[in-house]
Scaffold this active site. Structure first.
Site, PDB file in Angstrom:
ATOM      1  N   ASP A   1      12.638 -11.989  -0.525  1.00  0.00           N
ATOM      2  CA  ASP A   1      12.386 -11.823   0.906  1.00  0.00           C
ATOM      3  C   ASP A   1      13.481 -10.954   1.518  1.00  0.00           C
ATOM      4  O   ASP A   1      14.678 -11.189   1.291  1.00  0.00           O
ATOM      5  CB  ASP A   1      12.392 -13.215   1.548  1.00  0.00           C
ATOM      6  CG  ASP A   1      11.905 -13.212   2.992  1.00  0.00           C
ATOM      7  OD1 ASP A   1      11.912 -12.143   3.633  1.00  0.00           O
ATOM      8  OD2 ASP A   1      11.529 -14.296   3.482  1.00  0.00           O
TER       9      ASP A   1
ATOM     10  N   ASN B   1      -2.315   6.232  11.373  1.00  0.00           N
ATOM     11  CA  ASN B   1      -3.021   5.351  10.443  1.00  0.00           C
ATOM     12  C   ASN B   1      -3.115   5.965   9.050  1.00  0.00           C
ATOM     13  O   ASN B   1      -3.645   7.070   8.886  1.00  0.00           O
ATOM     14  CB  ASN B   1      -4.437   5.070  10.951  1.00  0.00           C
ATOM     15  CG  ASN B   1      -4.467   4.023  12.043  1.00  0.00           C
ATOM     16  OD1 ASN B   1      -3.661   4.063  12.969  1.00  0.00           O
ATOM     17  ND2 ASN B   1      -5.389   3.083  11.943  1.00  0.00           N
TER      18      ASN B   1
ATOM     19  N   LYS C   1       7.476  -4.159  15.696  1.00  0.00           N
ATOM     20  CA  LYS C   1       7.921  -2.897  15.113  1.00  0.00           C
ATOM     21  C   LYS C   1       8.765  -2.103  16.112  1.00  0.00           C
ATOM     22  O   LYS C   1       9.758  -1.462  15.728  1.00  0.00           O
ATOM     23  CB  LYS C   1       6.716  -2.064  14.658  1.00  0.00           C
ATOM     24  CG  LYS C   1       5.983  -2.626  13.450  1.00  0.00           C
ATOM     25  CD  LYS C   1       6.861  -2.674  12.206  1.00  0.00           C
ATOM     26  CE  LYS C   1       7.137  -1.294  11.644  1.00  0.00           C
ATOM     27  NZ  LYS C   1       7.898  -1.365  10.357  1.00  0.00           N
TER      28      LYS C   1
ATOM     29  N   PHE D   1       0.814  -1.220   0.000  1.00  0.00           N
ATOM     30  CA  PHE D   1       0.000   0.000   0.000  1.00  0.00           C
ATOM     31  C   PHE D   1       0.850   1.273   0.000  1.00  0.00           C
ATOM     32  O   PHE D   1       0.883   2.027  -0.989  1.00  0.00           O
ATOM     33  CB  PHE D   1      -0.935  -0.054   1.210  1.00  0.00           C
ATOM     34  CG  PHE D   1      -1.612   1.234   1.569  1.00  0.00           C
ATOM     35  CD1 PHE D   1      -2.147   2.067   0.599  1.00  0.00           C
ATOM     36  CD2 PHE D   1      -1.734   1.614   2.896  1.00  0.00           C
ATOM     37  CE1 PHE D   1      -2.787   3.253   0.937  1.00  0.00           C
ATOM     38  CE2 PHE D   1      -2.365   2.792   3.250  1.00  0.00           C
ATOM     39  CZ  PHE D   1      -2.886   3.610   2.277  1.00  0.00           C
TER      40      PHE D   1
ATOM     41  N   TYR E   1       2.216  -7.359  16.798  1.00  0.00           N
ATOM     42  CA  TYR E   1       2.629  -6.503  15.677  1.00  0.00           C
ATOM     43  C   TYR E   1       3.412  -5.299  16.169  1.00  0.00           C
ATOM     44  O   TYR E   1       4.549  -5.043  15.731  1.00  0.00           O
ATOM     45  CB  TYR E   1       1.409  -6.045  14.876  1.00  0.00           C
ATOM     46  CG  TYR E   1       1.677  -4.803  14.055  1.00  0.00           C
ATOM     47  CD1 TYR E   1       2.656  -4.807  13.063  1.00  0.00           C
ATOM     48  CD2 TYR E   1       0.973  -3.618  14.278  1.00  0.00           C
ATOM     49  CE1 TYR E   1       2.926  -3.665  12.319  1.00  0.00           C
ATOM     50  CE2 TYR E   1       1.232  -2.486  13.537  1.00  0.00           C
ATOM     51  CZ  TYR E   1       2.208  -2.502  12.555  1.00  0.00           C
ATOM     52  OH  TYR E   1       2.479  -1.383  11.821  1.00  0.00           O
TER      53      TYR E   1
ATOM     54  N   THR F   1       5.550   2.835  13.003  1.00  0.00           N
ATOM     55  CA  THR F   1       4.151   3.130  13.311  1.00  0.00           C
ATOM     56  C   THR F   1       4.014   3.789  14.682  1.00  0.00           C
ATOM     57  O   THR F   1       4.866   3.585  15.562  1.00  0.00           O
ATOM     58  CB  THR F   1       3.325   1.830  13.298  1.00  0.00           C
ATOM     59  OG1 THR F   1       2.004   2.071  13.787  1.00  0.00           O
ATOM     60  CG2 THR F   1       3.973   0.766  14.180  1.00  0.00           C
TER      61      THR F   1
ATOM     62  N   ARG G   1     -11.745  -6.406  19.606  1.00  0.00           N
ATOM     63  CA  ARG G   1     -10.615  -7.315  19.514  1.00  0.00           C
ATOM     64  C   ARG G   1      -9.739  -7.180  20.764  1.00  0.00           C
ATOM     65  O   ARG G   1      -9.714  -6.119  21.416  1.00  0.00           O
ATOM     66  CB  ARG G   1      -9.787  -7.035  18.258  1.00  0.00           C
ATOM     67  CG  ARG G   1      -8.979  -5.761  18.294  1.00  0.00           C
ATOM     68  CD  ARG G   1      -8.249  -5.583  16.975  1.00  0.00           C
ATOM     69  NE  ARG G   1      -7.474  -4.347  16.937  1.00  0.00           N
ATOM     70  CZ  ARG G   1      -7.113  -3.743  15.820  1.00  0.00           C
ATOM     71  NH1 ARG G   1      -7.465  -4.236  14.644  1.00  0.00           N
ATOM     72  NH2 ARG G   1      -6.399  -2.640  15.859  1.00  0.00           N
ATOM     73  N   PRO G   2      -8.987  -8.237  21.105  1.00  0.00           N
ATOM     74  CA  PRO G   2      -8.119  -8.181  22.292  1.00  0.00           C
ATOM     75  C   PRO G   2      -7.048  -7.097  22.141  1.00  0.00           C
ATOM     76  O   PRO G   2      -6.486  -6.903  21.069  1.00  0.00           O
ATOM     77  CB  PRO G   2      -7.469  -9.577  22.316  1.00  0.00           C
ATOM     78  CG  PRO G   2      -8.385 -10.450  21.512  1.00  0.00           C
ATOM     79  CD  PRO G   2      -8.965  -9.552  20.460  1.00  0.00           C
TER      80      PRO G   2
ATOM     81  N   ALA H   1       8.776  -2.657   4.115  1.00  0.00           N
ATOM     82  CA  ALA H   1       8.309  -4.042   4.181  1.00  0.00           C
ATOM     83  C   ALA H   1       8.070  -4.485   5.620  1.00  0.00           C
ATOM     84  O   ALA H   1       8.961  -4.401   6.470  1.00  0.00           O
ATOM     85  CB  ALA H   1       9.322  -4.964   3.506  1.00  0.00           C
TER      86      ALA H   1
END
Length: 349
Positions: free
Chosen positions: A60, A192, A167, A11, A163, A138, A299-300, A83
């Site tokens: 990769d 975001n 990061k 994206f 996640y 992020t 969500r948790p 990535a």
């Protein structure tokens, strides 16, 4: 400059490549390294695939031999590292790929840059004296805010999901390569993103896709969670500014100045669709797409609020925000209308 962009079929990466090739007039060659997992798609870069300034490598970022070969073959002297595995729900389901890609992948790239650009600790090879590694991160590494306050470059790390923890670990690795080896690095932590080419699983594409299919639009919890929404083109402008003008070893947070509750984002999108797709509403006797909104179990570890104070970026580097939330949202809805319309026609009859 020979610029390695990792995750350039995703994206933000694909938007950045398009932005750079359209706006940078200096001599530039971009090498896009992408594994083409579910989040990467070559259709995202089809508008630049025939540009002589662009090359694609399928692979990769954890492949040490491949990454070293790319540095050598293309004489890489700049890295923009996008990535990453980035979906919180997926990290809850299976954390391992997030640690592998986000931590070990970043380590592999840092090592390749250090070995190719430097002769020793703090000593750059003459031809790579200007080389730079830009790590894209992020705001989720900072955890969750209450109803007041903002994330800044001084905010303590407090990641709340596998996640964001992966990061945060990558951010620390990047910092260590500056402090220990003298590698010329910069890090940006963004809020975001939204805009064209975002993967279908994310919130805004999901709202649009479900609305056009006349299916329930799921919103976690009570919809009160707050995010600061950053239009992807605005983000690309900020990345370029930091890459070119940022101080080595520094972190810059990038916000959109567009705090909204999730339910407000869903409502805004539905109101735009009410204006541009009224016939579909009439066909199913709905007054508004807002009638499709449904609350689902939260969500948790769902962080309550993110918000960024990016005065450092603006004051030190002269960055000026350009896009309003409404302008960015209209461009985003227009993109997804084109993407989803043909595939959903059968659902409208």
């Amino acid at each position: 400059m020979n610029l390695l962009v990792t995750g350039g079929a995703g994206f933000i990466g694909s938007n950045f490549i398009s932005y750079m090739l359209s706006n940078v007039k200096e001599e530039l060659h971009i090498v896009n390294l992408d594994k083409l997992t579910y989040a990467g798609n070559l259709r995202n870069v089809e508008t630049v695939e025939n540009d002589p300034r662009y090359s694609f490598v399928h692979g990769d970022i954890c492949d040490e031999n491949l990454v070293a070969m790319i540095f050598e073959n293309y004489k890489i002297d700049g890295v923009i590292h996008f990535a990453a595995e980035s979906h919180v729900d997926n990290s809850i389901e299976n954390p391992r790929p997030f640690l592998q890609s986000n931590i070990m992948g970043t380590f592999t790239l840092l090592e390749a840059a250090r070995n190719y650009w430097m002769d020793g600790i703090g000593v750059y090879k003459k031809e790579f004296a200007h080389a730079r590694f830009h790590h894209i991160s992020t705001d989720e590494v900072y955890g969750s805010l209450g109803k007041t306050g903002y994330f800044t470059e001084e905010t303590k790390y407090a990641p709340n999901s596998p996640y964001s923890a992966s990061k945060a670990s990558a951010d620390m690795l990047v910092r260590s390569y500056f402090e220990t080896f003298g590698l010329n690095v910069v890090t940006t932590n963004c809020s975001n993103n939204f805009g064209p080419r975002q993967h279908d699983e994310k919130l805004i594409p999901t709202i649009i896709r479900r609305a056009l299919a006349l299916k329930p639009i799921p919103i976690y919890g009570n919809g009160e969670n707050v995010r600061d929404w950053l239009f992807v083109t605005e983000h690309c402008r900020a990345i370029e500014k930091v890459f070119v003008k940022g101080k080595a070893g520094e972190t810059y947070v990038i916000g959109g100045h567009n705090e909204r509750k999730n339910i407000e984002i869903a409502t805004m999108i539905c109101e735009v669709l009410d204006q541009v797709m009224p016939d579909l509403l009439k066909s199913c006797h709905l007054a508004s797409y807002k009638e499709l909104i449904q609350y689902v179990n939260d969500r948790p570890g769902h962080d309550f609020r993110y918000a960024i104070d990016d005065r450092k970026l603006c004051a030190e580097l002269g960055f000026v925000h350009k896009y309003s939330l409404q302008e960015g949202m209209e461009q985003t809805v227009s993109y997804y209308l084109k993407k989803y319309a043909d595939g959903l026609k059968g659902a409208w009859t």
